[in-house]
Each structure stands twice: as C-alpha cells, then as structure tokens.
Design an enzyme around this catalytic site. Structure first.
Site, PDB file in Angstrom:
ATOM      1  N   ASP A  82       0.842  -1.205   0.000  1.00 40.68           N
ATOM      2  CA  ASP A  82       0.000   0.000   0.000  1.00 40.68           C
ATOM      3  C   ASP A  82       0.869   1.244   0.000  1.00 40.68           C
ATOM      4  O   ASP A  82       1.866   1.310   0.716  1.00 40.68           O
ATOM      5  CB  ASP A  82      -0.893   0.037   1.239  1.00 40.68           C
ATOM      6  CG  ASP A  82      -2.043  -0.950   1.125  1.00 40.68           C
ATOM      7  OD1 ASP A  82      -2.324  -1.384  -0.013  1.00 40.68           O
ATOM      8  OD2 ASP A  82      -2.638  -1.273   2.166  1.00 40.68           O
ATOM      9  N   TYR A 292      -8.219   3.680  -2.122  1.00 42.50           N
ATOM     10  CA  TYR A 292      -7.514   3.459  -0.867  1.00 42.50           C
ATOM     11  C   TYR A 292      -8.143   4.286   0.268  1.00 42.50           C
ATOM     12  O   TYR A 292      -8.241   5.502   0.168  1.00 42.50           O
ATOM     13  CB  TYR A 292      -6.036   3.845  -1.053  1.00 42.50           C
ATOM     14  CG  TYR A 292      -5.194   3.482   0.127  1.00 42.50           C
ATOM     15  CD1 TYR A 292      -5.035   2.157   0.474  1.00 42.50           C
ATOM     16  CD2 TYR A 292      -4.588   4.457   0.905  1.00 42.50           C
ATOM     17  CE1 TYR A 292      -4.277   1.812   1.577  1.00 42.50           C
ATOM     18  CE2 TYR A 292      -3.828   4.122   2.001  1.00 42.50           C
ATOM     19  CZ  TYR A 292      -3.683   2.789   2.334  1.00 42.50           C
ATOM     20  OH  TYR A 292      -2.941   2.457   3.428  1.00 42.50           O
TER      21      TYR A 292
END
Ligand SMILES: [Zn+2]
Lengths: 694, 79
Positions: A82, A292
């Site tokens: 991420d 996200y």
C-alpha cells in the site's frame, strides 16, 4: 506455492516477474540481546523478524523464508505494498532484512485503487527509488511507540508486582495514555456533576384543525416563579401574530470522503465503530471497488476521470438513473474539501461493479461511498426557513418551518441526507389565535455526554494524536485491556487510577500537546527536514527523565495501583449467585496446592461450608450477567485464542444436564479433588471485526 | 512517597485529598460542586431549604454518582 506461501509468476517482455504478498509487518522492534521480561527501563532495541518477538506470529517465519528464497538471483525489486507510511516500511524492512539489502536497488509502485488499469499503469511508471523518508518516519514511529509502550507498561506492571499483593498486566503508551485520559477526565466530570434546574414552556395552538407546537422565546427559564408567571399570564389567552420572516438559504454539496469523515458518517447512519468502518473499507479496496481508504484528502483530482467512473456507475442498476442525471451536465466540477494528502485522493468508487458477493456492512459502506461521490457533483440545495413570532403582552412564542425549493445534491445523497419539510400555520400578521395548551416543565441540565468510539476518535484527531490509520486501533486496545467499557464509553476504576498516577508522576505522558509535538517531528522526518536519529535523540532525552521519576516513585505507584487492582479483581471474581448451601458469596479462587481454579464459598472459614464448583482450566474467564436457563446459576464465558467462545454453567454440569463438546480445550478438573467441569457451546466464534455494544 | 493522611474519606474510605479536606479527591470535587450549586438552586426554586436541596439531589438521575453519594451522606448527617 513456495514453502507453504502462495506467490504469482508471470512472464513479460523483460523476463519473469514474481509477486508475493507480505501479510502486514514481517519485522518489528524488539529488545536487543537477551533482556528479562521484568527489567525496565529498556533502551536498546533492534528490528527483528516478528516471529521472534511475538509468540503468536510464529507462522510469519515461513513468509520470510519464502520471500528470501524467491528473491534469490532477482535483478530488480519492487515494493508494491500500500502506498502509505506502513506500506513503505513493510516493504523496506522485507527488502532490507529478508532480501539481503535489496532496499538500495528497489523501486516503488504507487497506486490508489486495485483496478487492473491502475495497477498496470503504476507498474509501467515505477518510482526508481523507495520512498525512504516516508519509511524512516514510519520506522521512527514504531521505535518510539515501542520504547514508550514497553517502558511505561513495565513500570506500571512491575511496580504493582513488587508489592506482592496482586498481579495485573497493565499498559499505557504514547497515544494510549492521552486518549484514555480524555475518557477519564470526562468520567470524573460526570461523576461529580451537579445539574442546574431550569424550566421550559410548552405551548400548543390550533389553526384550521391542525395543532402547532410553539417554543417560548426564552428556551430555558431559570426560575420556577418566572415560569409559573408566564403560564398564568398566557393561559386561555389569544396570541397575536407579530411577524412572519422567511429566509432562503443554499447548502453546498458535502466534501468528498476522507477516512475520518467516512468513519463519522458510517457511525451516524449504521452505528459502525471507526475500526469496523476501516476494516470494511479495506475489504472494498482489496475488491477494487473503492479507492484506498486510509487517506486524509478531501479532494478528487481531475485525472481520476470523473466521467468514466460515473459512466461505469450508470451501468449498475441502483445508480443508473442518478449517475445518468449527473452525466448530462457538460462540465463536471466536484465539491472539494480543504484537507489534502500527498499520497492519495479522497475515497471514491472505482466504478467497477463488485465481482463477489458483498456482505451487509460492505453493501452499506459501498452505497454510502457511491452516493457521496455522486453528491459532490450536485448543485447546492435551496430551501426556505420561516419563523412566525406570536405575542401576548411581553411574552413571545416562535414556530418554525422549512421547505425544499431545490433538492440539488441531496437527491443524490438520499437516504443519507435528511430532507424534512414542515409547514407554518396559515396565519397573517395581526391575526389572533387562541392558546390551546400551555405548561411549564421542570428540567435539569444534562451532564456532559460520554464519548462514543466516533467522538473519541474526533477528539484524538482534534488534539493531533495518533494517525488516521491507527486511532481506531488505539480505542480498540483500550476496550481490550478493560480500561473502557460500553458503547457510550465509561472509564473503569483501574483506568481512573492509572491516569491519576501518570498525572502525578509523569504528567508529560498525558499531555496531548507533547504527543502532538512528536507527530509534528515525525512529519518533519517525512519531509526530510529532520533525521530519524535526531528525533529519537531529542525525544528520548526527555523520556529518560520521565522514566527516572517513575523508577524513583515505584513504591508509591505500586501500592496505589495494587489497591485498585485488588478491588477490581475481587469485584470481577465475585458471583452474583449466592452459595446454595449457606447463602454466603461465591468467588472464583485458585487452589494453593493444585493451582486449579474453581468456584469456592467465602463462608468456608466462618460457617465451615465446603461448597465448590469446577471451572474450565484454560482461557480467560468472565462472569456473565446472564443466568443459566436450566438452573438459574450465573453463567461463565471462557475465551481461548484460536478457539470458539464458550458459555458454560458450572452448576448444571455437576448435575449432568449439559453436553460436553470441547473436551480437548477444557480438561476435566481433578476428579478426586473437585467435581467435573462441563462446557456448552452456545455462541459462534466472533468475527475479526467487533462492534462495541453494551 | 505516600503519607498516611490523618483522615480517610467517610464515604469510600480512601485517603483524603489534602490534610484540610474531609473527603477523597473525587468526593471532595463533588462536595465542592454541591456547595457552589446551592445558591443557584435557592434562586431557582425561591424557598428551598438545604436539607430539601440535598434530598432532591440524592435522587436526581442527572447528578453524578459521586454527587449522589455525597448528597446521601450529608442527608444522613442532617437527620
Ligand atoms: Zn471518597
């Protein structure tokens, strides 16, 4: 599979590419060398495989082995975790320690959604180097949190232990301390609250067969004599319409969601705790349907391709009409909020339809995100607000009404936007109407509200403590440690005592300003205006003196904590059901000889009562407030890691009424010494995400 | 270092907040709040006696738990 770890391999024009997941942190901070668990302060640390630091993480060892072996002979490395601080740090530590210093030649992949299109594009446009300053900031945060946590928690636990009276694993930390203190301060305020009396005047008029409630111009009348005077003056009298004022007002569309506003809205509409919202949003992100979620941005940059996303949304049945309606406009200009995040945009739907079945929470959150995304493209809403003032002598009464002229963005955000319309009585200025009813009611000012997980999260955010990604977890930890309870959060006596002790001996730890300053320093590492070593040295010089004070006060701290721990433990261990033989209180006790726990009667010495009942020997016991449906005895909950929760009745099993299913988890107590134990499984294992409900 | 204070709180038995105080810190705080609230209450109700005030307070759900404990204690003393 490679050593029990799944990986993917594909062939491109440049050669073969191997992709392996990291399942979170594989390395963490630990004590350097062998240090006993009861030693403090501890200052020497290093990064170790997590499997060596935490007993429950042993399965991670095979991941490190698999990644290390897959990385052999590789000529290029990419960190595709991420794109945030944790992702950068996870990648950095794995590349450095498992891939033998590969962090120096690795590149970084940057993406905000898991869609096929964005991942391909991100892979084509790799940053040539790792985002080291971001990872350094993350590394420094982990190191400081570890140092604060281990030293403060050991100081509390060990000082209690040295009193040789009671034992409790106590903990606090850099973020946990000030967060708990918010709750404790509120608890103390509520505990000693003295309400002030006031009176409200409630009046009703009738016009054309319809009743309207009026507010007295003074919403809180401070004395009973004044309130009674108003009622005496107006009872049975006519009111005259003095004025009718109407104002129009616009309401702009809401800002796109950043994580805190998504958590607040999900709490408002679905009562999801912030940690649950984050967990659900992450699942939606992994399913490539939303972007996200750990973002602080309230902006949607143009290059996301608004039109394409809306076009895709219009292919989904539920949103086709509304998305189609937005697409008619020639220019799409979203409402943008003030907050920004260099790494990610605000949370938005990718437009891709969910590929797999969505659970109810996933469905709810997805719908909220999609409707909010559409709403930010809407026009401002327009409504009128009217106030009618009615008078009798010196007394004024008001009635208000609202009407929607143009729904604007609220149409797209329904059912999450509240659209209410209320009419005014059909009366003109100077007209008179009789008061149908008037009464004064005695009321009291309410104590300050308790925090809930959402408002506590807001408070942390306001004080700049913790990060958007970790705040919800901190609150969960406070629940798990038993420092706070219930959904309208209450601080336990132990929490109040810990806060009091920290406030007396190391006030710096509770000072939100101190923690917020540290957050600033960490940001400076990320912005490369400071180094990690510099921040560590500066912070630790202060923290060393805090620890010195705690060590000096060890005896004092220990004796104060002991008293509270003992009181709490005794309360937690006393059953509500009395001894059926002698009527004395029953308690959970441990045999001095066999070290086995059982329920014993406190009337043993005084009355010579020998009543006892068996208990499961493993797992954490909690006395429930529920009673056994068969015999009315208080039920016991047993929790063991890796097993299902179990609720059992100690008394029934002695009477052999209930069945036993998990013998392997709860070996029978010594049959010679104590009666045998029984377990009934009545509940399913909890899911990983739990809501805190009363 | 902790000193054993000469008095313990008559409500909960914990150490008194300071040598001048009668109660422990939480009960002392509640007691101070009660003292300062009486004048406001007297004004609000017109003719409110002190015993009636603490009696009302001892049963009020909006009052804090420590407040009610102190009010009950004062009530017992009044009688
Ligand atoms: Zn007390």
């Amino acid at each position: 599979m490679h050593g029990g770890v799944t990986f993917f391999e594909c062939t491109t024009r440049q050669g073969s590419v191997v992709v392996c997941s990291a399942i979170g942190h594989l390395y963490s901070v630990g004590t350097k060398g062998k240090v006993l668990r009861n030693t403090y302060p501890v200052w020497d640390f290093n990064w170790k495989a997590k499997s060596q630091v935490e007993r429950r993480s042993t399965r991670l060892a095979k991941w490190i082995a698999a990644i290390g072996s897959l990385a052999e002979n590789a000529d290029r490395y990419v960190n595709a975790c991420d794109y945030d601080i944790e992702g950068s740090l996870i990648g950095l530590t794995i590349l450095r320690y498992a891939c033998h210093g590969a962090d120096r030649k690795a590149s970084r992949m940057k993406f905000s959604t898991m869609t096929d299109r964005e991942l391909r594009e991100a892979y084509r446009n790799l940053s040539p180097r790792l985002d080291s300053s971001v990872a350094e900031a993350g590394r420094c945060r982990h190191e400081l949190d570890w140092l604060y946590g281990i030293n403060l928690s050991r100081a509390l636990t060990e000082s209690t232990l040295k009193q040789r009276r009671s034992y409790a694993a106590l903990s606090t930390g850099r973020v946990q301390g000030p967060t708990l203190n918010f709750v404790v301060e509120r608890e103390l305020e509520i505990e000693s609250f003295v309400p002030t009396p006031y009176w409200t005047i409630d009046a009703i008029i009738e016009s054309e067969g319809k009743e309207y409630t009026l507010e007295y111009a003074k919403p809180r009348v401070p004395t009973s004599s004044e309130a009674l005077q108003v009622v005496r003056d107006c009872e049975g009298q006519d009111l005259e319409v003095e004025s009718v004022e109407t104002r129009e007002f616009h309401q702009l569309p809401p800002n796109p969601f950043d994580l805190p506003s998504l958590q607040a809205e999900a709490f408002r509409h679905f009562h999801y705790s912030p940690s649950k919202t984050l967990a659900v949003a992450e699942r939606l992100y992994l399913g490539a349907v939303v972007s996200y979620p750990r973002t602080s941005s309230q902006k949607l940059p143009r290059d996301l391709g608004y039109r394409e996303i809306l076009h895709q949304l219009s292919q989904q049945n539920e949103y086709s009409r509304l998305a189609g309606k937005i697409l008619i406009s020639e220019r799409l200009t979203p409402q943008q909020g003030p907050k920004d995040d260099p790494a990610h945009p605000a949370i938005y739907p990718t437009g891709e339809p969910p590929k797999s079945f969505l659970t109810d929470p996933e469905k709810n959150l997805y719908d909220l995100i999609v409707r909010r995304f559409m709403a930010v493209f809407g026009e401002p809403s327009l409504r009128t607000l009217s106030t009618m003032t009615l008078k009798h002598g010196p007394h004024s009464f008001l009635t208000k009404a609202s009407r929607v002229l143009n729904a604007g963005w609220t149409e797209f955000y329904a059912p999450y936007s509240r659209e209410y319309s209320q009419e005014l009585p059909d009366l003109k200025g100077g007209e008179r109407v009789q008061l149908k009813k008037i009464a004064a009611t005695e009321k009291f000012v309410e104590p300050p509200p308790r925090y809930n997980s959402n408002s506590l999260l807001r408070r942390m955010e306001q004080a700049h403590i913790g990060t958007k990604a970790t705040r919800a977890e901190t609150i969960d930890t406070l629940y798990k440690r038993g420092y706070i309870k219930k959904s309208r959060i209450e601080a336990t006596p132990l929490a109040i005592e810990i806060s009091r002790i920290l406030a007396r001996h190391c006030p710096l730890i509770l000072d939100p300003g101190f923690t917020a300053k540290l957050e600033e320093l960490l940001t400076e590492i990320q912005e490369e205006s400071r180094t990690r070593v510099n921040v560590l040295l500066e912070t630790l010089s202060q923290f060393r003196s805090v620890m010195r004070d705690l060590v000096i006060a060890e005896d004092d701290v220990g004796s104060q904590l002991c008293r509270t721990v003992a009181a709490q433990t005794s309360l937690d261990r006393t059953l509500m059901s009395p001894c059926p033989q002698c009527g004395s209180a029953l308690k959970i006790v441990r045999s001095r000889q066999s070290r086995k726990r059982f329920i014993g009667c406190t009337g043993r010495l005084e009355k010579g009562c020998s009543f006892s009942l068996p208990l499961p020997q493993f797992g954490k016991l909690t006395l429930l407030h529920q009673k056994c449906s068969a015999c009315g005895f208080q039920l016991v909950l047993t929790r063991s890691k890796g097993y299902r929760k179990m609720i059992s009745c100690a008394r029934c099993y002695v009477n052999r009424v209930r069945m036993t299913r998990l013998k392997e988890l709860t070996p029978m107590a010594d049959p010679a010494a104590e009666p045998r134990s029984a377990i009934a499984i009545l509940r399913k294992a909890p899911s990983s995400v739990q809501d805190h409900k009363e | 270092m902790s000193k054993k204070s000469s008095t313990d709180c008559p409500i909960c038995g914990f150490e008194a907040a300071t040598s001048e105080d009668m109660y422990c810190a939480p009960h002392e705080k509640a007691s101070a709040n009660i003292r300062s609230a009486f004048s406001v209450w007297k004004l609000a109700y017109g003719n409110l006696t002190y015993p009636r005030f603490i009696e009302k307070l001892s049963k009020l759900p909006q009052a804090g738990t420590r407040t009610r404990e102190v009010a009950k204690f004062l009530l017992r003393q009044e009688r």
